[in-house]
Design a protein around this motif. Structure first.
Motif, PDB file in Angstrom:
ATOM      1  N   ASP A  39     -55.637 -57.746 -14.015  1.00  0.00           N
ATOM      2  CA  ASP A  39     -55.314 -58.634 -12.445  1.00  0.00           C
ATOM      3  C   ASP A  39     -55.219 -57.090 -11.387  1.00  0.00           C
ATOM      4  O   ASP A  39     -56.091 -57.231 -10.459  1.00  0.00           O
ATOM      5  N   SER A  40     -54.010 -56.551 -11.906  1.00  0.00           N
ATOM      6  CA  SER A  40     -53.680 -55.566 -10.355  1.00  0.00           C
ATOM      7  C   SER A  40     -54.323 -54.365 -10.890  1.00  0.00           C
ATOM      8  O   SER A  40     -53.737 -53.239 -10.276  1.00  0.00           O
ATOM      9  N   GLY A  41     -54.881 -54.140 -12.057  1.00  0.00           N
ATOM     10  CA  GLY A  41     -55.334 -52.572 -11.985  1.00  0.00           C
ATOM     11  C   GLY A  41     -54.848 -51.114 -12.180  1.00  0.00           C
ATOM     12  O   GLY A  41     -54.680 -50.197 -12.290  1.00  0.00           O
ATOM     13  N   VAL A  42     -52.933 -51.829 -12.296  1.00  0.00           N
ATOM     14  CA  VAL A  42     -52.102 -50.979 -12.561  1.00  0.00           C
ATOM     15  C   VAL A  42     -51.924 -51.035 -13.756  1.00  0.00           C
ATOM     16  O   VAL A  42     -51.502 -52.389 -14.801  1.00  0.00           O
ATOM     17  N   TRP A  43     -52.400 -49.976 -14.926  1.00  0.00           N
ATOM     18  CA  TRP A  43     -51.909 -50.628 -16.697  1.00  0.00           C
ATOM     19  C   TRP A  43     -50.416 -49.455 -17.301  1.00  0.00           C
ATOM     20  O   TRP A  43     -50.383 -48.808 -16.801  1.00  0.00           O
ATOM     21  N   PRO A  44     -49.714 -49.713 -17.779  1.00  0.00           N
ATOM     22  CA  PRO A  44     -48.415 -49.564 -18.592  1.00  0.00           C
ATOM     23  C   PRO A  44     -49.081 -48.180 -19.716  1.00  0.00           C
ATOM     24  O   PRO A  44     -50.572 -48.401 -20.145  1.00  0.00           O
ATOM     25  N   GLY A  45     -48.475 -47.270 -19.020  1.00  0.00           N
ATOM     26  CA  GLY A  45     -48.337 -45.993 -20.003  1.00  0.00           C
ATOM     27  C   GLY A  45     -49.505 -45.296 -18.996  1.00  0.00           C
ATOM     28  O   GLY A  45     -49.443 -43.654 -19.269  1.00  0.00           O
ATOM     29  N   ILE A  46     -50.355 -45.872 -18.409  1.00  0.00           N
ATOM     30  CA  ILE A  46     -50.982 -44.836 -17.482  1.00  0.00           C
ATOM     31  C   ILE A  46     -50.581 -44.844 -15.635  1.00  0.00           C
ATOM     32  O   ILE A  46     -50.826 -43.733 -15.286  1.00  0.00           O
ATOM     33  N   GLN A  47     -50.340 -46.078 -14.910  1.00  0.00           N
ATOM     34  CA  GLN A  47     -50.108 -45.896 -14.007  1.00  0.00           C
ATOM     35  C   GLN A  47     -48.574 -46.771 -13.500  1.00  0.00           C
ATOM     36  O   GLN A  47     -48.197 -46.427 -12.490  1.00  0.00           O
ATOM     37  N   GLU A  48     -47.597 -47.091 -14.774  1.00  0.00           N
ATOM     38  CA  GLU A  48     -46.305 -47.504 -14.549  1.00  0.00           C
ATOM     39  C   GLU A  48     -45.620 -46.956 -16.120  1.00  0.00           C
ATOM     40  O   GLU A  48     -46.534 -46.876 -16.692  1.00  0.00           O
ATOM     41  N   ASP A  49     -44.466 -47.078 -15.746  1.00  0.00           N
ATOM     42  CA  ASP A  49     -43.788 -46.896 -17.290  1.00  0.00           C
ATOM     43  C   ASP A  49     -44.092 -47.824 -17.932  1.00  0.00           C
ATOM     44  O   ASP A  49     -44.151 -48.573 -18.198  1.00  0.00           O
ATOM     45  N   PHE A  50     -43.844 -47.419 -19.812  1.00  0.00           N
ATOM     46  CA  PHE A  50     -44.433 -48.178 -20.309  1.00  0.00           C
ATOM     47  C   PHE A  50     -43.530 -47.991 -21.614  1.00  0.00           C
ATOM     48  O   PHE A  50     -42.771 -46.962 -22.706  1.00  0.00           O
ATOM     49  N   VAL A  51     -42.922 -49.217 -22.401  1.00  0.00           N
ATOM     50  CA  VAL A  51     -41.968 -49.263 -23.359  1.00  0.00           C
ATOM     51  C   VAL A  51     -42.569 -47.944 -25.150  1.00  0.00           C
ATOM     52  O   VAL A  51     -41.666 -47.743 -25.812  1.00  0.00           O
ATOM     53  N   TYR A  52     -43.668 -48.432 -25.209  1.00  0.00           N
ATOM     54  CA  TYR A  52     -44.573 -48.168 -25.804  1.00  0.00           C
ATOM     55  C   TYR A  52     -45.658 -46.944 -26.205  1.00  0.00           C
ATOM     56  O   TYR A  52     -45.421 -46.408 -24.154  1.00  0.00           O
ATOM     57  N   PRO A  53     -45.723 -45.429 -26.484  1.00  0.00           N
ATOM     58  CA  PRO A  53     -46.483 -44.559 -26.091  1.00  0.00           C
ATOM     59  C   PRO A  53     -48.109 -45.141 -25.574  1.00  0.00           C
ATOM     60  O   PRO A  53     -48.389 -46.283 -26.215  1.00  0.00           O
ATOM     61  N   VAL A  54     -48.909 -44.732 -24.653  1.00  0.00           N
ATOM     62  CA  VAL A  54     -49.750 -44.793 -24.495  1.00  0.00           C
ATOM     63  C   VAL A  54     -51.068 -44.966 -25.172  1.00  0.00           C
ATOM     64  O   VAL A  54     -52.133 -46.572 -24.714  1.00  0.00           O
ATOM     65  N   GLY A  55     -51.014 -44.827 -26.352  1.00  0.00           N
ATOM     66  CA  GLY A  55     -52.195 -44.689 -27.282  1.00  0.00           C
ATOM     67  C   GLY A  55     -51.698 -46.888 -27.717  1.00  0.00           C
ATOM     68  O   GLY A  55     -52.633 -46.763 -28.940  1.00  0.00           O
ATOM     69  N   ALA A  56     -50.799 -47.558 -28.081  1.00  0.00           N
ATOM     70  CA  ALA A  56     -50.308 -48.783 -27.659  1.00  0.00           C
ATOM     71  C   ALA A  56     -51.929 -49.455 -27.427  1.00  0.00           C
ATOM     72  O   ALA A  56     -51.445 -50.993 -27.739  1.00  0.00           O
ATOM     73  N   LEU A  57     -52.070 -49.344 -25.745  1.00  0.00           N
ATOM     74  CA  LEU A  57     -52.853 -50.048 -25.190  1.00  0.00           C
ATOM     75  C   LEU A  57     -54.738 -50.249 -26.315  1.00  0.00           C
ATOM     76  O   LEU A  57     -55.147 -51.283 -25.546  1.00  0.00           O
ATOM     77  N   VAL A  58     -54.587 -49.240 -26.878  1.00  0.00           N
ATOM     78  CA  VAL A  58     -55.809 -49.011 -27.669  1.00  0.00           C
ATOM     79  C   VAL A  58     -56.129 -50.550 -28.394  1.00  0.00           C
ATOM     80  O   VAL A  58     -56.975 -51.650 -28.795  1.00  0.00           O
ATOM     81  N   PRO A  59     -55.360 -51.184 -28.940  1.00  0.00           N
ATOM     82  CA  PRO A  59     -54.911 -52.496 -30.149  1.00  0.00           C
ATOM     83  C   PRO A  59     -55.288 -53.456 -29.377  1.00  0.00           C
ATOM     84  O   PRO A  59     -55.574 -54.392 -29.642  1.00  0.00           O
ATOM     85  N   MET A  60     -54.260 -53.423 -28.284  1.00  0.00           N
ATOM     86  CA  MET A  60     -54.096 -54.284 -27.520  1.00  0.00           C
ATOM     87  C   MET A  60     -55.244 -54.595 -26.486  1.00  0.00           C
ATOM     88  O   MET A  60     -55.599 -56.288 -26.663  1.00  0.00           O
ATOM     89  N   LEU A  61     -56.070 -53.942 -26.171  1.00  0.00           N
ATOM     90  CA  LEU A  61     -57.588 -54.270 -25.867  1.00  0.00           C
ATOM     91  C   LEU A  61     -58.465 -54.342 -26.560  1.00  0.00           C
ATOM     92  O   LEU A  61     -59.088 -55.683 -26.505  1.00  0.00           O
ATOM     93  N   LEU A  62     -58.323 -53.611 -28.236  1.00  0.00           N
ATOM     94  CA  LEU A  62     -59.519 -54.390 -29.113  1.00  0.00           C
ATOM     95  C   LEU A  62     -59.206 -55.589 -28.829  1.00  0.00           C
ATOM     96  O   LEU A  62     -59.668 -56.638 -29.183  1.00  0.00           O
ATOM     97  N   ALA A  63     -57.860 -56.530 -29.822  1.00  0.00           N
ATOM     98  CA  ALA A  63     -57.594 -57.602 -29.162  1.00  0.00           C
ATOM     99  C   ALA A  63     -58.107 -59.011 -27.969  1.00  0.00           C
ATOM    100  O   ALA A  63     -57.956 -60.032 -28.706  1.00  0.00           O
ATOM    101  N   SER A  64     -58.227 -58.343 -26.654  1.00  0.00           N
ATOM    102  CA  SER A  64     -58.279 -59.034 -25.736  1.00  0.00           C
ATOM    103  C   SER A  64     -60.342 -58.972 -25.734  1.00  0.00           C
ATOM    104  O   SER A  64     -60.381 -59.986 -24.932  1.00  0.00           O
ATOM    105  N   VAL A  65     -61.231 -59.243 -26.304  1.00  0.00           N
ATOM    106  CA  VAL A  65     -62.160 -59.200 -26.869  1.00  0.00           C
ATOM    107  C   VAL A  65     -62.406 -60.511 -26.376  1.00  0.00           C
ATOM    108  O   VAL A  65     -63.830 -60.480 -26.219  1.00  0.00           O
ATOM    109  N   PHE A  66     -62.138 -61.031 -27.059  1.00  0.00           N
ATOM    110  CA  PHE A  66     -62.234 -62.403 -26.305  1.00  0.00           C
ATOM    111  C   PHE A  66     -61.446 -63.388 -25.962  1.00  0.00           C
ATOM    112  O   PHE A  66     -61.997 -64.788 -25.630  1.00  0.00           O
TER     113      PHE A  66
END
Length: 551
Positions: A113-140
């Motif tokens: 929605d915002s185009g601002v991703w945690p670990g990329i454009q803002e602080d994140f509690v997890y390493p940035v690689g955690a976004l990969v499985p999160m995005l894969l699970a959002s395929v549907f």
């Protein structure tokens, strides 16, 4: 010749008693003399016996294949049943334990929605690689139920792939029991075993431990990738670095692949418009966290408050966790900040001392490290118990000292069962100070501490002993030495004379091959030459060039 002279000779032959020139008995049909029917009868009997042997061997081959198929069906059935139960709990009665996945879906939706991703454009509690499985699970989509179901199915697929790699590495017979135990472990742990980032990280660790002997560089890449999901998985790089035989091996097989993986992550993050300060923002987020109420280090603090009748938990809305604060909690946090790095360093040093037996030393060090992280971590989330599963499974598959690994595996399964019972079923009463659930929690913590102590003691005992010749006898309690041991150097296995007590008990690990060893698989027992390096499935590859053993 007259008729009277020939009669006695004929009589003698008929009676079977020949004297003089007739000492040699005339051939009969039963003697098998060439030229009559005896040889034909012997050939017929031999052919019948050979046919019976071939028939028996064929029957045994069919029985062996049938048993293999039944064993494979049992493993597949155990996988399907246990994962179906865990997924049902995650989507149904215990869905409250899947709150972390809902948080993942919210992060993904906010990023879209915002185009601002945690670990990329803002602080994140997890390493940035955690976004990969999160995005894969959002395929549907990121609708709550859809996202949760997709996440569970994704984790089940990853576990299936991991099981296939383990079977390829160690063989079906040797890995069926450990894998079934792992499936039961996940089922008893409940939704925590599927609905966390740890459920994606730990299969990577298991695959790395399975292939490290033949593919150390690949193992380094997998462990570094696991670290970019959650840091704990990557800490196994420390004992991996320690057990490598030479500095060249440490550089080429551990450091370079890990550095290349980190560089790829950094380039990917920067190419997406990320800023370098957000690349390591998870370090500061972890430092600012309080003492989680389930942590092992929180045991004396929680018990002290509970027996005084105080309500101690405080809700951390940003991370969806319960934390405890106060003088005792501050001391526990300080102890954690000091004890954790010292523990990692000590495990690495012990692994280095046991580097003459690298395969076993790395597995034991991984178990000590994972359980030690649970004990010394100020964040004691329930899913942390899953960290001990990969080294337990690989330790059982390797076949070293089965009594030790079986006992610790049973302890780990019991710890997982108590954790799944406590969270989510007894979590409310536990936070309220209920004595029964506090007792269950304390017992679970003691089990984890016991695993840590046992693994550390075993790692200490893996240090090389004095030669049996110098002392006159082998060390008490140690099995007899094997002919060779393996060393990790690049992509090769360098075999050198072993230390006393190097022979695995029970099933042989395919990494430890001597000229007289055999590899037992589904098709029987086949000798394997010591110069043939094991491939991923534990069998030798005659066509591969190998480096001669060092003297």
């Amino acid at each position: 010749m007259s008729e009277t002279e020939t009669a006695p000779a004929a009589t003698a032959v008929d009676g079977g008693d020949v004297t003089g020139d007739e000492d040699k008995a005339l051939p009969t049909e039963t003697d098998g003399h060439p030229g009559d029917g005896g040889q034909t009868r012997d050939n017929a009997e031999t052919s019948a016996e050979l046919g019976a042997d071939l028939s028996t061997g064929s029957d045994r081959g069919r029985d062996r294949r049938a048993a293999t198929w039944w064993l494979a069906a049992g493993v597949v059935g155990a996988f399907l049943i246990t994962h179906a139960v865990a997924i049902y709990q995650s989507l149904g009665p215990a869905t409250i334990a899947a709150n972390d996945v809902r948080l993942y879906a919210w992060w993904v939706q906010m990023g879209h929605d915002s185009g601002v991703w945690p670990g990329i454009q803002e602080d994140f509690v997890y390493p940035v690689g955690a976004l990969v499985p999160m995005l894969l699970a959002s395929v549907f989509g990121t609708v709550e139920v859809t996202y949760l179901a997709t996440w569970c199915l994704m984790v089940a697929a990853i576990n299936a792939l991991t099981s296939w790699v383990v079977i390829r590495r160690f063989g079906l017979i040797q890995s069926a029991g450990p894998l079934t135990g792992w499936f039961v472990f996940l089922m008893l742990l409940g939704p925590c075993g599927l609905t966390r980032l740890d459920a994606v990280m730990m299969p990577l660790v298991m695959i790395a431990l399975a292939v490290v002997s033949a593919r150390p560089a690949l193992a380094s890449v997998l462990l570094t990738s696991a670290a970019w999901l959650k840091v704990s998985g990557g800490l196994i790089l420390a004992p991996l670095f320690a057990v490598a035989k030479t500095w060249r091996a440490r550089l080429l097989s551990v450091v370079v692949p890990a550095a290349a993986t980190c560089l790829a992550v950094a380039i990917g993050q920067h190419s997406l418009g990320g800023q370098w300060r957000f690349w390591t923002s998870f370090v500061g987020a972890e430092t600012d966290r309080g003492l989680q109420v389930e942590a092992v280090l929180a045991t004396p603090v929680v018990l002290a408050h509970a027996f005084r009748g105080e309500t101690i938990p405080q809700w951390n809305d940003e991370l969806s966790t319960w934390e405890t604060w106060g003088p005792g909690a501050e001391v526990a946090i300080q102890v954690s900040d000091i004890a954790m790095p010292l523990m990692v360093l000590a495990i690495a040093v012990l692994a280095w001392l046991a580097r003459r037996r690298p395969a076993e030393a790395l597995t034991v060090a991984s178990l000590a490290l994972m359980s030690g992280l649970i004990v010394t971590h100020k964040v004691g989330s329930p899913q942390f118990v899953a960290w001990i599963a990969p080294p337990l499974v690989i330790g059982l598959c390797q076949g070293y000292r089965l009594r030790f690994w079986t006992l610790l595996s049973a302890t780990g399964v019991l710890a997982a069962a108590l954790t799944g019972l406590l969270y989510p079923w007894g979590y409310g009463p536990f936070l309220s100070g209920d004595r029964l659930w506090l007792t269950i929690w304390v017992v679970r913590n003691l089990l984890v501490v016991a695993i840590f102590v046992a693994a550390t003691v075993k790692l200490v005992r893996l240090r090389p002993h004095k030669s049996a010749d110098s002392v006159g006898a082998e060390p008490p309690g140690e099995p007899p030495p094997s002919a060779v041991t393996d060393q990790i150097q690049g992509a090769d296995i360098i075999r050198t004379p072993s230390a006393p007590g190097d022979r695995p008990i029970g099933r042989r690990d395919p990494w430890m091959i001597s000229p007289t060893d055999t590899h037992t698989g589904c098709s029987g027992t086949t000798p394997i030459a010591a110069s043939s390096p094991p491939s991923l499935n534990g069998l030798h590859s005659p066509g591969r060039r190998t480096r001669p053993p060092r003297r």
